[in-house]
Design a protein around this motif. Sequence first.
Motif, PDB file in Angstrom:
ATOM      1  N   MET A  40      27.033  31.899  10.324  1.00  0.00           N
ATOM      2  CA  MET A  40      28.294  31.661   9.632  1.00  0.00           C
ATOM      3  C   MET A  40      28.505  32.739   8.596  1.00  0.00           C
ATOM      4  SD  MET A  40      28.397  27.575   9.194  1.00  0.00           S
ATOM      5  CE  MET A  40      30.139  27.468   9.359  1.00  0.00           C
ATOM      6  N   GLY A  41      29.752  32.917   8.242  1.00  0.00           N
ATOM      7  CA  GLY A  41      30.019  33.906   7.217  1.00  0.00           C
ATOM      8  C   GLY A  41      31.503  34.088   7.027  1.00  0.00           C
ATOM      9  N   ILE A  42      31.833  34.992   6.125  1.00  0.00           N
ATOM     10  CA  ILE A  42      33.240  35.308   5.881  1.00  0.00           C
ATOM     11  C   ILE A  42      33.566  36.585   6.648  1.00  0.00           C
ATOM     12  CG2 ILE A  42      34.955  35.873   4.143  1.00  0.00           C
ATOM     13  CD1 ILE A  42      33.458  34.293   2.145  1.00  0.00           C
ATOM     14  N   ALA A  43      34.596  36.502   7.459  1.00  0.00           N
ATOM     15  CA  ALA A  43      34.983  37.661   8.250  1.00  0.00           C
ATOM     16  C   ALA A  43      35.789  38.622   7.381  1.00  0.00           C
ATOM     17  CB  ALA A  43      35.810  37.213   9.450  1.00  0.00           C
ATOM     18  N   VAL A  44      35.478  39.885   7.494  1.00  0.00           N
ATOM     19  CA  VAL A  44      36.155  40.905   6.697  1.00  0.00           C
ATOM     20  C   VAL A  44      36.609  42.003   7.645  1.00  0.00           C
ATOM     21  CG1 VAL A  44      35.860  42.642   4.906  1.00  0.00           C
ATOM     22  CG2 VAL A  44      34.698  40.465   4.701  1.00  0.00           C
ATOM     23  N   TYR A 122      25.079  40.367  -6.062  1.00  0.00           N
ATOM     24  CA  TYR A 122      25.892  40.149  -4.858  1.00  0.00           C
ATOM     25  C   TYR A 122      26.437  38.735  -4.813  1.00  0.00           C
ATOM     26  CZ  TYR A 122      27.104  39.875   0.098  1.00  0.00           C
ATOM     27  OH  TYR A 122      27.759  39.699   1.281  1.00  0.00           O
ATOM     28  N   PHE A 126      30.153  37.484  -4.210  1.00  0.00           N
ATOM     29  CA  PHE A 126      30.431  36.649  -3.054  1.00  0.00           C
ATOM     30  C   PHE A 126      31.206  35.404  -3.442  1.00  0.00           C
ATOM     31  CE2 PHE A 126      29.400  36.466   1.384  1.00  0.00           C
ATOM     32  CZ  PHE A 126      29.678  35.162   1.730  1.00  0.00           C
TER      33      PHE A 126
ATOM     34  N   LYS B 119      30.822  43.504  15.925  1.00  0.00           N
ATOM     35  CA  LYS B 119      30.854  43.021  14.548  1.00  0.00           C
ATOM     36  C   LYS B 119      29.543  43.375  13.892  1.00  0.00           C
ATOM     37  CE  LYS B 119      33.663  39.164  13.321  1.00  0.00           C
ATOM     38  NZ  LYS B 119      33.801  37.833  12.892  1.00  0.00           N
ATOM     39  N   SER B 121      27.114  42.195  10.952  1.00  0.00           N
ATOM     40  CA  SER B 121      26.883  41.091  10.031  1.00  0.00           C
ATOM     41  C   SER B 121      26.001  41.600   8.899  1.00  0.00           C
ATOM     42  CB  SER B 121      26.206  39.938  10.771  1.00  0.00           C
ATOM     43  OG  SER B 121      25.961  38.884   9.885  1.00  0.00           O
ATOM     44  N   LEU B 122      26.527  41.516   7.682  1.00  0.00           N
ATOM     45  CA  LEU B 122      25.761  41.955   6.528  1.00  0.00           C
ATOM     46  C   LEU B 122      25.024  40.764   5.945  1.00  0.00           C
ATOM     47  CD1 LEU B 122      28.208  44.296   4.590  1.00  0.00           C
ATOM     48  CD2 LEU B 122      26.331  44.926   6.067  1.00  0.00           C
ATOM     49  N   LEU B 147      34.944  45.697  11.682  1.00  0.00           N
ATOM     50  CA  LEU B 147      34.842  44.243  11.721  1.00  0.00           C
ATOM     51  C   LEU B 147      33.506  43.840  11.116  1.00  0.00           C
ATOM     52  CD1 LEU B 147      36.204  43.500  15.285  1.00  0.00           C
ATOM     53  CD2 LEU B 147      37.364  43.187  13.128  1.00  0.00           C
ATOM     54  N   LEU B 148      33.602  43.131  10.013  1.00  0.00           N
ATOM     55  CA  LEU B 148      32.380  42.726   9.339  1.00  0.00           C
ATOM     56  C   LEU B 148      32.282  41.228   9.245  1.00  0.00           C
ATOM     57  CD1 LEU B 148      31.822  44.820   6.121  1.00  0.00           C
ATOM     58  CD2 LEU B 148      31.053  45.295   8.419  1.00  0.00           C
ATOM     59  N   ASN B 149      31.064  40.768   9.087  1.00  0.00           N
ATOM     60  CA  ASN B 149      30.844  39.380   8.743  1.00  0.00           C
ATOM     61  C   ASN B 149      29.906  39.361   7.550  1.00  0.00           C
ATOM     62  OD1 ASN B 149      30.748  36.446   9.193  1.00  0.00           O
ATOM     63  ND2 ASN B 149      28.638  36.842   9.748  1.00  0.00           N
ATOM     64  N   LEU B 150      30.330  38.741   6.457  1.00  0.00           N
ATOM     65  CA  LEU B 150      29.420  38.620   5.328  1.00  0.00           C
ATOM     66  C   LEU B 150      28.686  37.304   5.500  1.00  0.00           C
ATOM     67  CD1 LEU B 150      31.769  39.748   2.419  1.00  0.00           C
ATOM     68  CD2 LEU B 150      30.263  41.126   3.838  1.00  0.00           C
ATOM     69  N   ALA B 151      27.421  37.395   5.869  1.00  0.00           N
ATOM     70  CA  ALA B 151      26.672  36.199   6.233  1.00  0.00           C
ATOM     71  C   ALA B 151      26.469  35.293   5.036  1.00  0.00           C
ATOM     72  CB  ALA B 151      25.320  36.595   6.824  1.00  0.00           C
TER      73      ALA B 151
END
Lengths: 186, 159
Positions: A40-44, A122, A126, B119, B121-122, B147-151
């Motif tokens: 899971m995460g925030i899509a950027v 961070y 976040f 994608k 994922s960071l 396209l990133l995902n901040l985990a």
Amino acid sequence: MISNKHSRKTDIAIPSGSMADIAFLLLLFFIVVSKVDVEMGIAVKLPKWIADPKPTILPEREILMVNLNASEEMLIRGKPSKLNDLKETAILFIGNMGQLDKYSTDPKKAIVVLKGSRAMRYDFYFQVYNEINAAYKELRDEYALDQFGYTLAELKTTDPEKVKSVIDRFPIRLSEEFSEELEYNE
Amino acid sequence: MAKFQTKSGKGTPEIPTSALPDIIFILLFFFMAVTQIREVTLKIKNQIPKATELEKVKDRSLVKYIYIGKPAGLFEKIHGTEDKIQLNDRIVDDLKAEIGSFVKTERDNLPENKRRYMKISLKVDVDSKLGIVTDVKQELRKADALLLNLAANPRGEVY
């Protein structure tokens, strides 16, 4: 009916008792070496790389300036604020639709600008980012319920076209600038 | 009175357990399908943040991971105490070149029609400094990995 009788020769019996053990072992192996965590995460979506970006000038009312520092303090348009306030202020700012003079005229023009220090934790960044996303989600949900009678999450499973229209109405416009100053104290 | 036939104590089980391995294999196939083999041993401390506005990452086969955090345990001696970046199994130091080539390699490993959807994922430790994350993001932009995902992990509405 002649009942089945075992033939004189005993059937060759493969000891299938250990089959279960082998299967258990394989299963255990897989459980140990794999991970089941749901990602899971925030899509950027990052903006394309421009070697020499020209600074765009925008009217002050379209910008929500959020200053952050390494001591995890926050200023929203110069006013010291807590994390809790950010979502509400962002909602008022983005969803203003020109009502108040100090806030944006349209969500497609409104920009939230984050300025902070590279030394920040961070997690702090976040949580700020999370709050901004929460603000957009609330605005989008309200709009989606109004227009289509469903929240954005529900629309995502049924109608991608409508999802696109909601997202286009409230695009996430965010600018980030993190610099070397360790303390931002003004 | 009906006749009750009692079986002599032969020890044969009433329930046929021959199906047990089949059940286990089904479980096994289930696990194989829903999980990924953990290919990376983390050399850094990597506790990702908890947040509320999260979405599930679809299509994990298109996700490549970048881990950021302080070196853990033994690796502290080798790599120091500053935040480091781990790509696959290695801790990398020269940022610009490494991230570019990482993105290129991973992209080339994907089928052509899917490359646009790759994608990154960071997975960044909560205590990491933002500076290194910003640098990584800039390098990703240069490498056209947008396209990133901040985990993060989910949490309730708690302040």
